[in-house]
Scaffold this active site. Structure first.
Site, PDB file in Angstrom:
ATOM      1  N   LYS A  11       0.796  -1.247  -0.139  1.00 18.08           N
ATOM      2  CA  LYS A  11       0.034  -0.078   0.016  1.00 18.08           C
ATOM      3  C   LYS A  11       0.791   1.134   0.178  1.00 18.08           C
ATOM      4  O   LYS A  11       0.638   2.259  -0.566  1.00 18.08           O
ATOM      5  CB  LYS A  11      -1.035  -0.141   1.254  1.00 18.08           C
ATOM      6  N   LYS A  18      -7.693  -9.849 -15.031  1.00 19.21           N
ATOM      7  CA  LYS A  18      -8.476 -10.188 -13.851  1.00 19.21           C
ATOM      8  C   LYS A  18      -9.554  -9.310 -13.666  1.00 19.21           C
ATOM      9  O   LYS A  18      -9.090  -8.208 -13.708  1.00 19.21           O
ATOM     10  CB  LYS A  18      -7.333 -10.210 -12.531  1.00 19.21           C
ATOM     11  N   LYS A  67     -12.593  -4.061  -9.826  1.00 15.10           N
ATOM     12  CA  LYS A  67     -13.081  -2.777 -10.078  1.00 15.10           C
ATOM     13  C   LYS A  67     -12.050  -1.730 -10.363  1.00 15.10           C
ATOM     14  O   LYS A  67     -12.502  -0.530 -10.962  1.00 15.10           O
ATOM     15  CB  LYS A  67     -13.947  -2.471  -8.811  1.00 15.10           C
TER      16      LYS A  67
HETATM   17  P1  ADP Z   1     -11.441  -6.090  -6.624  1.00 14.04           P
HETATM   18  O1  ADP Z   1     -10.045  -6.596  -7.355  1.00 14.04           O
HETATM   19  O2  ADP Z   1     -12.525  -5.694  -7.830  1.00 14.04           O
HETATM   20  O3  ADP Z   1     -11.245  -4.593  -5.901  1.00 14.04           O
HETATM   21  P2  ADP Z   1     -11.640  -7.190  -4.015  1.00 14.04           P
HETATM   22  O4  ADP Z   1     -10.207  -7.183  -3.948  1.00 14.04           O
HETATM   23  O5  ADP Z   1     -12.432  -6.162  -3.371  1.00 14.04           O
HETATM   24  O6  ADP Z   1     -11.780  -7.095  -5.524  1.00 14.04           O
HETATM   25  O7  ADP Z   1     -12.086  -8.519  -3.792  1.00 14.04           O
HETATM   26  C1  ADP Z   1     -13.148  -9.126  -2.991  1.00 14.04           C
HETATM   27  C2  ADP Z   1     -13.105 -10.692  -2.972  1.00 14.04           C
HETATM   28  O8  ADP Z   1     -13.496 -10.900  -4.352  1.00 14.04           O
HETATM   29  C3  ADP Z   1     -11.721 -11.159  -2.589  1.00 14.04           C
HETATM   30  O9  ADP Z   1     -12.147 -12.466  -1.940  1.00 14.04           O
HETATM   31  C4  ADP Z   1     -11.289 -11.691  -4.124  1.00 14.04           C
HETATM   32  O10 ADP Z   1     -10.394 -12.927  -3.960  1.00 14.04           O
HETATM   33  C5  ADP Z   1     -12.493 -12.066  -4.860  1.00 14.04           C
HETATM   34  N1  ADP Z   1     -12.232 -11.767  -6.326  1.00 14.04           N
HETATM   35  C6  ADP Z   1     -12.162 -10.503  -6.869  1.00 14.04           C
HETATM   36  N2  ADP Z   1     -12.014 -10.568  -7.902  1.00 14.04           N
HETATM   37  C7  ADP Z   1     -11.782 -11.710  -8.490  1.00 14.04           C
HETATM   38  C8  ADP Z   1     -11.676 -12.352  -9.505  1.00 14.04           C
HETATM   39  N3  ADP Z   1     -11.558 -11.629 -10.823  1.00 14.04           N
HETATM   40  N4  ADP Z   1     -11.689 -13.564  -9.608  1.00 14.04           N
HETATM   41  C9  ADP Z   1     -11.863 -14.412  -8.686  1.00 14.04           C
HETATM   42  N5  ADP Z   1     -12.032 -13.818  -7.359  1.00 14.04           N
HETATM   43  C10 ADP Z   1     -12.083 -12.491  -7.175  1.00 14.04           C
END
Ligand code: ADP
Ligand code: TRP
Length: 319
Positions: free
Chosen positions: A110, A189, A192
């Site tokens: 971070k 991947k 958001k």
């Molecule tokens: P983002 O990448 O959109 O910010 P987060 O980090 O908030 O998503 O992810 C929240 C949860 O969703 C985590 O447990 C993560 O493992 C799962 N997750 C997010 N994106 C994916 C993806 N593309 N494939 C599988 N699992 C995902």
């Protein structure tokens, strides 16, 4: 088994979150004693303003309830409604060597990404340890990036137990090993942060528009299409069993349909999968009192466990 999951509420949820985190969580409540909370004290470390933090917290509550968190099976609350965790966080700080936190990947990442260092960001893993240890958690399901935090929790608990007796249960992390990374509309991947997500709760037309934006190869209509590395296929297959996947492969190879057809098909799959959740969500959004009651009830249940634990901790250390 007592299982604890913490949800970082940070905006709209997408298909990646649904398959990667939400569906597996809902499954857990069938065979375990599941405790799930929205980690709003943790979100404070990156929060911009009060309104957004509040909104994200309530949105996450509604979305998780809609997807199937069942409050009759799962204890579901908002972290800040059980403030005992902050007392334990302070106590555990005494058992947390500086070096342990200085080695934290998440903190280092971070800071490397330009988030300015402050104490909350630095001591984030101690609060997570308090979440886990306060409830005698046995299993913590996590993404790979959170494994280190559970290991730190074990270190802190061991240090405490060595000095003051066996007060804390040592938790284990669990990672869904075969969980594939779900691709976004550009093939990277889904996240958001990459602006490539398909949000969970979209209206039908914008959902179709979003699906239409999925990048695929430019094979002309009439030729066989390769399904192997196609994003539409990868997303559609999340919703299909083996037989249905084979049927879709045959359709790709037939040359009778183009990507446009498969984008429509994908939209149908998403729309159908989320039908029940959409209805529940509409219900909860117009019955917010019920959502608040569920969270209050969850906080009361979690509080009882926390208070019993804290009495033991205070007594053990002489407070
Ligand atoms: P983002 O990448 O959109 O910010 P987060 O980090 O908030 O998503 O992810 C929240 C949860 O969703 C985590 O447990 C993560 O493992 C799962 N997750 C997010 N994106 C994916 C993806 N593309 N494939 C599988 N699992 C995902
Ligand atoms: N740090 C976790 C995440 O970013 C959220 C979290 C906070 C958590 N406290 C927890 C997860 C306790 C499991 C157990 O995803």
């Amino acid at each position: 088994m007592r299982v604890l999951t913490g949800i970082q509420a940070s905006g709209k949820l997408h298909i990646g979150n649904y398959f990667g985190a939400m569906k597996p969580m809902v499954k857990l409540q069938e065979e375990n004693e599941l405790f799930t909370f929205i980690a709003n004290y943790h979100s404070l470390t990156t929060s911009k303003d009060a309104k957004t933090l509040k909104q994200y917290t309530i949105d996450a509550a509604v979305d998780y309830l809609s997807i199937g968190i069942d409050p009759t099976k799962t204890t579901f609350w908002v972290q800040s409604h059980v403030p005992e965790v902050l007392e334990l966080y302070w106590i555990l700080s005494k058992f947390t060597p500086m070096g342990l936190l200085e080695r934290g990947h998440s903190y280092k990442d971070k800071v490397a990404n330009g988030i300015s260092a402050n104490h909350a960001l630095f001591s984030y893993p101690v609060l997570m340890a308090a979440d886990i240890l306060m409830l005698d958690t046995q299993i913590v399901p996590v993404g790979k990036d959170q494994i280190q935090h559970v290991e730190m929790t074990r270190d802190i608990a061991t240090k405490f137990n060595n000095e003051y007796g066996d007060i804390f249960v040592l938790p284990e992390h669990r990672v869904e090993a075969d969980l594939a990374t779900i691709p976004g509309i550009d093939g990277r991947k889904m996240s958001k942060s990459y602006d490539n997500a398909i949000d969970l709760f979209m209206d039908e037309k914008p959902l179709q528009k979003r699906c239409n934006k999925i990048i695929s190869s430019s094979t002309p209509l009439g030729e066989a299409l390769a399904w192997e590395d196609d994003n539409i296929y990868a997303l559609a297959s999340l919703f299909l069993d083996e037989t249905q996947k084979q049927e879709l492969q045959v359709r790709y190879q037939s040359g009778l349909e183009g990507y446009g057809h498969f984008k429509k098909y994908l939209k149908e799959l998403i729309w159908e999968e989320l039908g029940e959740a959409r209805e529940k969500r509409a219900y909860y959004l117009s019955h917010m009192d019920e959502v608040n009651d569920i969270l209050a009830h969850g906080a009361t249940k979690a509080s009882k466990v926390a208070q019993a634990k804290m009495s033991k901790v205070r007594e053990a250390i002489g407070l």
